[in-house]
Design a protein around this motif. Structure first.
Motif, short mmCIF file in Angstrom:
data_model
loop_
_atom_site.label_atom_id
_atom_site.label_comp_id
_atom_site.label_asym_id
_atom_site.label_seq_id
_atom_site.Cartn_x
_atom_site.Cartn_y
_atom_site.Cartn_z
N THR A 46 0.83 -1.20 0.00
CA THR A 46 0.00 0.00 0.00
C THR A 46 0.86 1.24 0.00
O THR A 46 0.59 2.21 -0.70
CB THR A 46 -0.93 0.00 1.22
OG1 THR A 46 -1.43 -1.30 1.42
CG2 THR A 46 -2.06 0.97 1.00
N ILE A 58 2.12 1.87 -3.36
CA ILE A 58 1.12 2.50 -4.24
C ILE A 58 1.10 3.99 -4.00
O ILE A 58 1.00 4.81 -4.92
CB ILE A 58 -0.27 1.91 -4.00
CG1 ILE A 58 -0.28 0.44 -4.31
CG2 ILE A 58 -1.31 2.62 -4.84
CD1 ILE A 58 -1.63 -0.19 -4.11
N TRP A 89 -8.86 -9.62 1.07
CA TRP A 89 -8.29 -8.30 1.22
C TRP A 89 -6.92 -8.23 0.56
O TRP A 89 -6.62 -7.31 -0.19
CB TRP A 89 -8.17 -7.98 2.70
CG TRP A 89 -7.93 -6.54 2.99
CD1 TRP A 89 -6.73 -5.96 3.22
CD2 TRP A 89 -8.89 -5.52 3.04
NE1 TRP A 89 -6.89 -4.62 3.44
CE2 TRP A 89 -8.23 -4.32 3.33
CE3 TRP A 89 -10.29 -5.49 2.88
CZ2 TRP A 89 -8.88 -3.11 3.45
CZ3 TRP A 89 -10.93 -4.27 3.01
CH2 TRP A 89 -10.22 -3.10 3.30
N ARG A 140 -7.12 -8.33 -3.09
CA ARG A 140 -7.55 -7.06 -3.69
C ARG A 140 -6.40 -6.09 -3.79
O ARG A 140 -6.22 -5.44 -4.81
CB ARG A 140 -8.64 -6.45 -2.84
CG ARG A 140 -9.99 -6.90 -3.24
CD ARG A 140 -11.00 -6.05 -2.56
NE ARG A 140 -12.34 -6.48 -2.89
CZ ARG A 140 -13.39 -6.15 -2.19
NH1 ARG A 140 -13.25 -5.39 -1.12
NH2 ARG A 140 -14.58 -6.56 -2.55
N ILE A 141 -5.67 -6.01 -2.69
CA ILE A 141 -4.53 -5.09 -2.73
C ILE A 141 -3.55 -5.51 -3.81
O ILE A 141 -3.05 -4.67 -4.57
CB ILE A 141 -3.80 -5.06 -1.37
CG1 ILE A 141 -4.66 -4.41 -0.32
CG2 ILE A 141 -2.49 -4.34 -1.49
CD1 ILE A 141 -4.41 -2.96 -0.13
N LEU A 201 -4.95 -4.64 -7.12
CA LEU A 201 -4.95 -3.19 -7.27
C LEU A 201 -3.57 -2.70 -7.62
O LEU A 201 -3.37 -1.92 -8.56
CB LEU A 201 -5.43 -2.53 -5.97
CG LEU A 201 -5.44 -1.01 -6.00
CD1 LEU A 201 -6.44 -0.52 -7.00
CD2 LEU A 201 -5.75 -0.46 -4.62
N SER A 261 -2.72 -3.67 -11.12
CA SER A 261 -3.35 -2.89 -12.18
C SER A 261 -2.84 -1.48 -12.20
O SER A 261 -2.88 -0.80 -13.21
CB SER A 261 -4.88 -2.91 -12.04
OG SER A 261 -5.25 -2.51 -10.75
#
Lengths: 137, 825
Positions: free
Chosen positions: B68, B71, B98, B101-102, B105, B108
């Motif tokens: 995270t 990102i 979870w 998803r991270i 994410l 992408s």
């Protein structure tokens, strides 16, 4: 302090340099807009894609936060304006009275909501409810 | 950081579910006071992340956290390439939703379709697509939309196809979106799914409906004919939406599912293009939608916009029925409302709508009139950049043979005012200007045409900043010019020909075209009339000066012209023959176009003062200004009853103010106004060609009727024939025993702005007695482009009040011809 990006998403393939230049262009353009001005800005042609990029700002409404979308010239501009507005509404429901801090600290969630709303560059989910329910799982 | 304790209890922190480290990181970066500080923090963080991630054994929670943060750094614009592989790993190995998803994410966001690492994701994607947990399927599909590339297609195609029939609507919707993305890359693979998609149009779930509509939009854009049978279903869907059959949650500010409405209308518009039957079916419905949408909300405006766009695509038959129903019901009235509103967005909308609709429909009186034009003219001067540009777009759309001049002027003005860094819009403008001037050369009056041509010339030579582009455009202009000249010369208007010659003269560079050009020009010499001949000769001269090479056959051709009955042609051809042998001299005379800015015009010819004084000292008579009237002013009041004597000058001009009597055709030719330098008072100019000139009468006025009389008449100097008309500047080489002045016709029209162009060209050719030559400048101080009465200047509007009547005039000028004549496309 000005011009910090909180969220960005590319739906088209641009090279890194192009991304950087577009981003800086956009930031300068946005910061120079005044209140009563039009929300649509024409930017320029992207050579590889023959897109005419219109930047779309939505500033007056959202306190200090600017939302911008770059769209093709063929697109209906007000439509995109509505999409942006819809997105903010969704964020609002998701976070409950969203403020900028929320987006800063929970940017991953903001990304998810965005993903639900706009997929492959198109609005996919016009209904508010489903987006939220989906995300809350 | 004395607020550390409270931050732990900070709500945002608690809800974010992320570690304290992350939170602190974000806070610190956010509070950094300067860019350098922020840089420092972020790079520190990146470095530490690098080491942490390379640890073999980290808990998934920690990885999630680090990713995270990665990102976040990426979002701020820092390079985190080392983290990409970790993101991929996370997506692969993630256990919980979870984490997955991270991971997705991050992938992408970091990766893109051609990235090498995306291949590694294929396995993970496949696994997830098959999973029983629909959320995982969703996550995979979402990631696919971003990462899809050619290699992945075969692997995942089947799975996505299955997902189309997944029980969960969300999954279906996402699958459709994947396909819509796929359509861009590989449309052929989807042909067999056509049937399936059509079936999906009948879906109950509106969200899937929405995405299917997007998909169909893509299809229809590519090939409308295949999908014309969809119209009935589209119509029924739209009707249902309008009747509010969809669940409440799809309402938006009171407007039922605006997005779906818009998509349907867009689809219908595309389908109805050029098809009368469909137009008639679809037309009324669109109008109906428009009516329903008029409730003042933004979303409604979007719908209205789309409706108008669709209307503009309808078949003209249907369109005319719609518009002519009655002025109140005319759907296009909304445009007027948009234009009138104060909100800039709505104005923009109005302008865009207008440019979509073919000007043919702007039939005055019905829904269109001066009022709207006035608003548009206002918009031209708005400070808001976007509105200005949109108005220019609009002007471009409505250009026709009558208002083309005005439109051109505005475009050219805009070209000047747009900042030089904005290359795109300048290019666009230039393209448009060139296009317009290409389309409407014939109907213009000469004077207006001059201005237009002037401006194109200006553009070609100056406007593009970058060198290569300038070159490109010049070469393009040259090739166009050659094309014009190669075509049958009798079919081309004089204006066009002279423009082509000018371009050639100025800009020809490459030596390969040399032969072609020379030959063609030679041919032309025999085919055209004397005006063009004169220009051709000068063009030849310029070419010769550039290429430093003059083949003999050209000299022969030109020599033939020496026998021409036109004095101008004779003059030029003789000069040509002399000059083509002397390249040094030629160089000095013919200066390239770019150096124009350096020219300043000295109207009073003060540099000649010395010369004049010397001449006076040597006994020359001072200048005696010739009487303007033919007869003596004394006799003017009496009526003469006897016949006049036969004039002894065969060339005496019939009109007072006309061009040189030395020419056969004393009418003014727009392209070729020679302003002769008056010679001095002594014996003359035996130009060798001219008529016998009475001593003392050496001022030739070269003015047109519309222009003011010359401004500067210096006592001492020979008359400065001051032509107000944007003209060619002439330097006459008069082979007298005393002086010679080289006459060149630079082929440049003087510019609308304050620059006066001239060619300074003087060099003694045979300097026997006088070493000086008269430096002759024709100054054209006419600074305004808008010198005609008809067209008013709008460019320098400062305050609205003073300009209103003029604006109205402009509006009517712009409006002339619109809606009445054939757009001439």
């Amino acid at each position: 302090r000005h011009g910090k990006i909180r969220l960005k998403k590319w739906f088209h393939f641009f090279s890194d340099k192009e991304k950087a230049s577009l981003t800086t262009d956009l930031t300068t353009l946005i910061l120079s807009r005044k209140r009563a001005m039009c929300n649509v800005l024409e930017h320029g042609e992207h050579k590889a894609f023959k897109l005419r990029i219109n930047f779309f700002l939505n500033h007056a409404r959202y306190a200090s936060l600017y939302f911008a979308a770059g769209i093709d010239c063929e697109e209906n501009e007000l439509y995109v304006l509505e999409v942006i507005h819809r997105y903010v509404q969704l964020l609002d429901e998701f976070f409950g009275n969203v403020c900028e801090l929320d987006i800063i600290y929970n940017f991953d969630k903001a990304y998810y909501v965005l993903d639900e709303l706009v997929l492959a560059g198109e609005l996919q989910e016009p209904g508010k409810k489903s987006v939220i329910t989906h995300k809350r799982i | 950081m004395n607020s550390r304790l409270p931050t732990i209890l900070n709500t945002t922190y608690l809800t974010s579910g992320l570690s304290r480290g992350f939170f602190e990181f974000v806070t610190r970066v956010g509070e950094a006071r300067s860019k350098q500080e922020e840089d420092r923090y972020v790079s520190q963080e990146i470095v530490s992340l690098k080491t942490k991630l390379n640890h073999p054994d980290i808990s998934s929670r920690k990885i999630r956290d680090y990713i995270t943060r990665l990102i976040y750094c990426e979002m701020l614009g820092y390079n985190v390439e080392f983290g990409h592989i970790h993101a991929v790993k996370l997506a692969q190995s993630a256990k919980g939703l979870w984490d997955k998803r991270i991971g997705y994410l991050a992938c992408s966001l970091f990766l893109h379709e051609t990235h090498e690492l995306s291949i590694m994701l294929i396995n993970t994607l496949q696994k997830d697509l098959k999973s029983s947990n629909y959320l995982e399927v969703c996550a995979a599909l979402t990631a696919l939309c971003h990462l899809l590339n050619k290699d992945m297609i075969p692997a995942v195609f089947g799975l996505v196809e299955e997902a189309l029939s997944h029980p969960k609507d969300i999954v279906r919707k996402k699958a459709v979106m994947v396909f819509s993305r796929l359509f861009h890359d590989a449309p052929d693979t989807m042909i067999h799914l056509d049937e399936k998609f059509r079936q999906m149009l009948t879906e109950r779930d509106p969200s899937v409906l929405g995405s299917i509509l997007c998909l169909f939009l893509e299809f229809i854009k590519a090939d409308p004919n295949k999908f014309k049978d969809l119209v009935p279903s589209l119509i029924s869907i739209l009707e249902q939406v309008l009747d509010r059959w969809l669940p409440r949650s799809y309402d938006y500010h009171g407007v039922p599912a605006p997005w779906i409405q818009i998509k349907i209308i867009e689809n219908m518009g595309l389908l109805a293009r050029d098809d009368e039957k469909i137009s008639s079916e679809v037309g009324p419905l669109i109008v109906h939608t428009l009516r329903k949408a008029e409730n003042g909300v933004d979303a409604a405006y979007a719908i209205i916009f789309e409706c108008i766009r669709a209307i503009s695509r309808l078949h003209p038959q249907t369109l005319s029925t719609i518009i002519h129903k009655s002025p109140n019901l005319n759907p296009l009235n909304v445009i007027t409302r948009f234009l009138k509103s104060n909100n800039h967005n709505l104005k923009y909308l109005g302008l865009t709508c207008l440019s979509e609709i073919d000007p043919m429909w702007w039939i005055e009186g019905e829904w269109w009139g001066e009022e709207q034009m006035n608003i548009i003219v206002d918009c031209l001067e708005e400070r808001d950049d976007t509105l200005k540009r949109k108005t220019l777009d609009l002007l471009y759309a409505m250009v026709n043979s009558q208002n083309v001049v005005v439109v051109m002027e505005h475009m050219i003005n805009a070209l000047r005012t747009i900042s030089t860094t904005d290359e795109f819009s300048r290019l666009l403008l230039v393209n448009r200007i060139v296009e317009i001037s290409g389309k409407y050369p014939l109907n213009l009056q000469n004077k207006d045409y001059d201005k237009a041509v002037d401006s194109t010339f200006l553009i070609i030579s100056k406007s593009i900043e970058s060198k290569e582009k300038s070159e490109e455009i010049r070469q393009y202009a040259v090739s166009e010019a050659i094309k014009i000249l190669e075509s049958d010369i009798n079919n081309t208007t004089k204006n066009l020909t002279s423009w082509a010659l000018r371009i050639l003269g100025e800009f020809v560079k490459s030596t390969e075209l040399q032969e072609k050009i020379y030959n063609r020009l030679c041919d032309l010499l025999t085919q055209v009339d004397y005006e063009i001949q004169a220009q051709v000769i000068t063009t030849l001269l310029k070419c010769v000066s550039k290429m430093k090479y003059c083949p003999d056959n050209i000299i022969e051709c030109v020599a033939k012209c020496c026998q021409s009955s036109s004095g101008d042609v004779k003059q030029r051809s003789r000069e040509f023959i002399i000059l083509s042998k002397d390249f040094v001299l030629l160089d000095k005379i013919i200066k390239p176009y770019e150096n124009f800015d350096d020219f300043t015009i000295d109207e009073s010819l003060s540099f000649l003062d010395n010369f004049v004084e010397n001449a006076l000292k040597n006994g020359a008579k001072p200048y005696n200004r010739i009487p303007i009237t033919r007869e003596d002013t004394n006799a003017a009041t009496e009526i003469r009853y006897e016949a006049y004597e036969k004039p002894n000058m065969t060339y005496f001009p019939k009109q007072i103010m006309t061009s040189l009597p030395t020419y056969d055709d004393s009418r003014l030719s727009e392209s070729d106004r020679d302003v002769l330098l008056p010679n001095d008072r002594s014996n003359q100019s035996s130009r060798g060609v001219g008529p016998p000139v009475t001593p003392g009468q050496l001022a030739w006025f070269g003015v047109t009727q519309e222009h003011l009389p010359p401004e500067n008449v210096h006592e001492h100097t020979s008359l400065l024939a001051d032509s107000q008309e944007p003209n060619y500047n002439d330097y006459e080489e008069i082979d007298s025993n005393r002086q010679s002045v080289i006459s060149l016709i630079p082929k440049m029209k003087l510019q609308p702005s304050t620059q006066s162009w001239s060619r300074a060209g003087y060099k003694p050719v045979n300097s026997t007695e006088s070493d000086k030559f008269i430096k002759y400048n024709t100054s054209n101080t006419r600074s305004s482009l808008r010198s005609s009465d008809k067209v008013l200047s709008i460019a320098s509007v400062t305050s609205k009040t003073t300009m209103t009547p003029e604006k109205e005039k402009l509006a009517s000028a712009l409006f002339s011809g619109v809606g009445t004549s054939d757009p001439g496309q």
